[in-house]
Design a protein around this motif. Structure first.
Motif, PDB file in Angstrom:
ATOM      1  N   ASP A   1       0.899  -1.251   0.254  1.00  0.00           N
ATOM      2  CA  ASP A   1      -0.529  -0.362  -0.423  1.00  0.00           C
ATOM      3  C   ASP A   1       0.717   0.994   0.438  1.00  0.00           C
ATOM      4  O   ASP A   1      -0.105   2.332  -0.450  1.00  0.00           O
ATOM      5  N   GLY A   2       2.053   0.848   0.332  1.00  0.00           N
ATOM      6  CA  GLY A   2       3.073   2.144   0.562  1.00  0.00           C
ATOM      7  C   GLY A   2       4.217   2.550  -0.594  1.00  0.00           C
ATOM      8  O   GLY A   2       4.563   3.244  -0.851  1.00  0.00           O
ATOM      9  N   PHE A   3       4.480   1.445  -1.100  1.00  0.00           N
ATOM     10  CA  PHE A   3       5.055   0.409  -2.263  1.00  0.00           C
ATOM     11  C   PHE A   3       5.592  -0.043  -2.856  1.00  0.00           C
ATOM     12  O   PHE A   3       4.038  -0.710  -2.696  1.00  0.00           O
ATOM     13  N   ALA A   4       5.493  -0.246  -4.706  1.00  0.00           N
ATOM     14  CA  ALA A   4       5.289  -1.010  -5.455  1.00  0.00           C
ATOM     15  C   ALA A   4       5.964  -2.438  -5.146  1.00  0.00           C
ATOM     16  O   ALA A   4       7.076  -2.181  -5.725  1.00  0.00           O
ATOM     17  N   THR A   5       5.388  -2.667  -5.077  1.00  0.00           N
ATOM     18  CA  THR A   5       6.110  -4.589  -4.744  1.00  0.00           C
ATOM     19  C   THR A   5       4.525  -5.252  -4.049  1.00  0.00           C
ATOM     20  O   THR A   5       3.980  -5.007  -3.750  1.00  0.00           O
ATOM     21  N   GLU A   6       5.703  -7.145  -4.459  1.00  0.00           N
ATOM     22  CA  GLU A   6       3.943  -7.619  -4.122  1.00  0.00           C
ATOM     23  C   GLU A   6       4.067  -7.686  -2.376  1.00  0.00           C
ATOM     24  O   GLU A   6       3.547  -8.756  -2.283  1.00  0.00           O
ATOM     25  N   CYS A   7       5.027  -7.401  -1.788  1.00  0.00           N
ATOM     26  CA  CYS A   7       5.002  -7.517  -0.050  1.00  0.00           C
ATOM     27  C   CYS A   7       3.796  -7.701   0.132  1.00  0.00           C
ATOM     28  O   CYS A   7       3.108  -6.357  -0.331  1.00  0.00           O
ATOM     29  N   PRO A   8       2.918  -7.902   1.775  1.00  0.00           N
ATOM     30  CA  PRO A   8       3.730  -9.136   1.951  1.00  0.00           C
ATOM     31  C   PRO A   8       3.145 -10.122   1.397  1.00  0.00           C
ATOM     32  O   PRO A   8       2.604 -11.270   2.079  1.00  0.00           O
ATOM     33  N   GLY A   9       3.086 -10.336  -0.068  1.00  0.00           N
ATOM     34  CA  GLY A   9       2.863 -11.310  -0.604  1.00  0.00           C
ATOM     35  C   GLY A   9       1.018 -11.550  -0.581  1.00  0.00           C
ATOM     36  O   GLY A   9       0.399 -11.358  -0.046  1.00  0.00           O
ATOM     37  N   LYS A  10       0.761 -11.907  -1.788  1.00  0.00           N
ATOM     38  CA  LYS A  10      -0.804 -12.292  -1.865  1.00  0.00           C
ATOM     39  C   LYS A  10      -1.582 -12.520  -1.555  1.00  0.00           C
ATOM     40  O   LYS A  10      -2.683 -12.128  -0.866  1.00  0.00           O
ATOM     41  N   LYS A  11      -1.216 -13.999  -0.793  1.00  0.00           N
ATOM     42  CA  LYS A  11      -2.260 -14.404   0.302  1.00  0.00           C
ATOM     43  C   LYS A  11      -1.838 -13.807   1.949  1.00  0.00           C
ATOM     44  O   LYS A  11      -3.241 -14.340   1.891  1.00  0.00           O
ATOM     45  N   LEU A  12      -1.435 -13.473   1.584  1.00  0.00           N
ATOM     46  CA  LEU A  12      -1.230 -12.582   3.512  1.00  0.00           C
ATOM     47  C   LEU A  12      -2.114 -11.284   3.294  1.00  0.00           C
ATOM     48  O   LEU A  12      -2.451 -10.783   4.152  1.00  0.00           O
ATOM     49  N   TYR A  13      -1.837 -10.794   2.042  1.00  0.00           N
ATOM     50  CA  TYR A  13      -2.288  -9.483   2.132  1.00  0.00           C
ATOM     51  C   TYR A  13      -3.889  -9.175   2.207  1.00  0.00           C
ATOM     52  O   TYR A  13      -4.680  -8.369   2.388  1.00  0.00           O
ATOM     53  N   GLY A  14      -4.750 -10.556   1.682  1.00  0.00           N
ATOM     54  CA  GLY A  14      -5.362 -10.742   1.462  1.00  0.00           C
ATOM     55  C   GLY A  14      -6.235 -10.589   3.009  1.00  0.00           C
ATOM     56  O   GLY A  14      -7.499 -11.012   2.594  1.00  0.00           O
ATOM     57  N   LYS A  15      -5.922 -11.619   3.937  1.00  0.00           N
ATOM     58  CA  LYS A  15      -5.658 -12.020   4.969  1.00  0.00           C
ATOM     59  C   LYS A  15      -5.831 -10.395   6.272  1.00  0.00           C
ATOM     60  O   LYS A  15      -7.121 -10.293   6.907  1.00  0.00           O
ATOM     61  N   LEU A  16      -5.642  -9.417   5.687  1.00  0.00           N
ATOM     62  CA  LEU A  16      -5.808  -8.161   6.322  1.00  0.00           C
ATOM     63  C   LEU A  16      -7.126  -7.486   6.325  1.00  0.00           C
ATOM     64  O   LEU A  16      -7.318  -6.964   7.179  1.00  0.00           O
TER      65      LEU A  16
END
Length: 462
Positions: free
Chosen positions: A434-449
């Motif tokens: 959300d703050g930087f163009a990156t894949e972190c924290p990974g698609k699967k973890l991001y989906g848990k937010l």
């Protein structure tokens, strides 16, 4: 960061991968002084020829004589290590290419398949204008990869063969080295479990040397008073009522009235002493930001090949890699969470304080960084880890009066997504991307937010 899974990407023929019985040893290795908390071997990479002297059949490593620049090391025996990464001289230079390693297990004496090392790691860093970034010690670095106890390594780094227009992608950064990190054995716990059993007469908790503790250890431990006694290996969990009372006491009654009703139950937190931090590695003292308005969730991108009992060793390795290999003042994250849901103190300065981290370049000010150990691009994060993030943020954000479901405004310190000085509206619990163009924290973890925000707010009593 482009998350990755440390997994097999194929092997060459058995004949091509056959190794000599006696592996060469590195003549140019530079090893930092051994301490009880481990050691780091730093080996310079050398050019690899594109033709007859190269092993064919390595996926993604063509033997064509028209290859882009390729560097690496032939298979060799080294001192024991458990984590690897590649560093280079100029932190502002990006590694556009592919990094692959394979390692020999100390326990089984077998070689792993080739594994990719994540090359996009520069966004896990101090802000562009931060004093930490201008120390002169900071280097470019890949993400680290946890491989477990190993005593052999082979590495290949190949520049990007087809660079976009306007970028010379066929050249690699100068001064590349492979860092082999041994976390060392954890010092057996000798202090308390964090309950109120401090030394007689130390009711105010002043910093004082204790048997088996250096002054640096005492400094780091004292930053957590009065939540735990000096020398504690953990900060114990509290229910919601006791967490509020503890927070009021820690601020001498200055905790805002608005925050008091919404402090979540404090989770159990393993302190730096508990996970075996060598406090002599980091820079002395602490650096703080004014408040905590947001929590950025990360994955460490160090792979999922670790057991929960190994998590302290993983964190000690990350700490050494951040400080000695990458040149940071301390570990970058404010907290770490393992796959079993255990929460660990990260950067020194006090778990309840607004410690300035180096986790989300451009947005370290007024935020905290939480790294879930592992890689969660294609692998779902364990429920215990996701729950731990909710519990940690319910408590820590509650101390600063933040609603996990809300939005907040942060000012960019500069990055590849938002220019310096731009005010950005973000979720109070955000992902690194959300703050930087990156894949972190990974698609699967991001989906848990989204569910994490709801759970965190519920724990706060909202």
């Amino acid at each position: 960061m482009r998350g990755f899974l440390a997994s097999s990407i194929g092997v060459a023929t058995a004949a091509a991968l056959a190794l000599p019985l006696a592996l060469p040893t590195p003549a140019l290795a530079e090893t930092s002084p051994t301490t009880p908390a481990g050691s780091t071997q730093s080996l310079p990479l050398v050019p690899l020829g594109p033709s007859a002297d190269r092993t064919p059949g390595i996926p993604g490593m063509s033997a064509s004589p028209r290859l882009p620049e390729t560097q690496g090391l032939a298979a060799r025996e080294v001192k024991t290590f458990s984590l690897v990464g590649v560093v280079w001289d100029d932190v502002s230079t990006q590694l556009h290419g592919r990094v692959q390693v394979r390692t020999r297990s100390l326990r089984t004496a077998t070689w792993s398949d080739w594994q990719d090392v994540e090359t996009h790691n520069s966004e896990h860093a101090a802000d562009p204008d931060a004093a930490e970034r201008g120390s002169g010690r900071v280097r470019g670095a890949t993400a680290p990869l946890w491989v477990g106890e190993s005593d052999g390594v082979e590495v290949r780094v190949q520049a990007e063969p087809d660079a976009p227009a306007g970028r010379a992608g066929s050249r690699l950064p100068s001064g590349m080295r492979i860092e082999l990190v041994d976390p060392g054995a954890q010092t057996p716990p000798s202090a308390s479990d964090g309950k109120n059993s401090g030394p007689e007469g130390d009711d105010k908790g002043e910093e004082a040397a204790m048997p088996g503790m250096t002054m640096e250890m005492a400094e780091a431990s004292a930053a957590n008073l009065p939540h735990a006694e000096l020398g504690a290996n953990e900060i114990t969990a509290l229910d919601k009522a006791d967490s509020t009372a503890d927070a009021i006491a820690a601020t001498d009654g200055e905790l805002s009235a608005a925050a008091r009703p919404y402090i979540g139950p404090r989770p159990r937190i393993v302190t730096r002493k508990g996970w075996g931090a060598d406090e002599s590695l980091r820079e002395p003292g602490f650096v703080y930001t004014s408040t905590v308005k947001a929590a950025f969730v990360h994955h460490s991108a160090s792979g999922n090949n670790y057991a929960c009992k190994d998590a302290p060793a993983v964190i000690r390795s990350l700490y050494r890699y951040h400080v000695l290999s990458s040149g940071w003042r301390d570990i970058g994250y404010n907290f770490a969470v393992d796959k079993c849901g255990t929460v660990y103190e990260g950067r020194a300065g006090g778990v309840s304080k607004a410690v300035l981290g180096a986790h989300t370049m451009g947005f370290n000010t007024a935020s905290m960084g939480v790294a879930v150990l592992g890689t969660y691009t294609t692998t779902a994060p364990p429920a215990a880890a996701v729950d731990a993030v909710a519990r940690l943020t319910a408590w820590k954000l509650g101390l600063f009066g933040r609603d996990p479901r809300a939005k907040t405004t942060l000012t960019s310190g500069g990055g590849n997504r938002y220019p310096k000085g731009k005010n950005v509206s973000m979720n109070v619990i955000s992902g690194h991307r959300d703050g930087f163009a990156t894949e972190c924290p990974g698609k699967k973890l991001y989906g848990k937010l989204p569910s994490t925000r709801t759970a965190s707010a519920k724990l706060q009593g909202r």
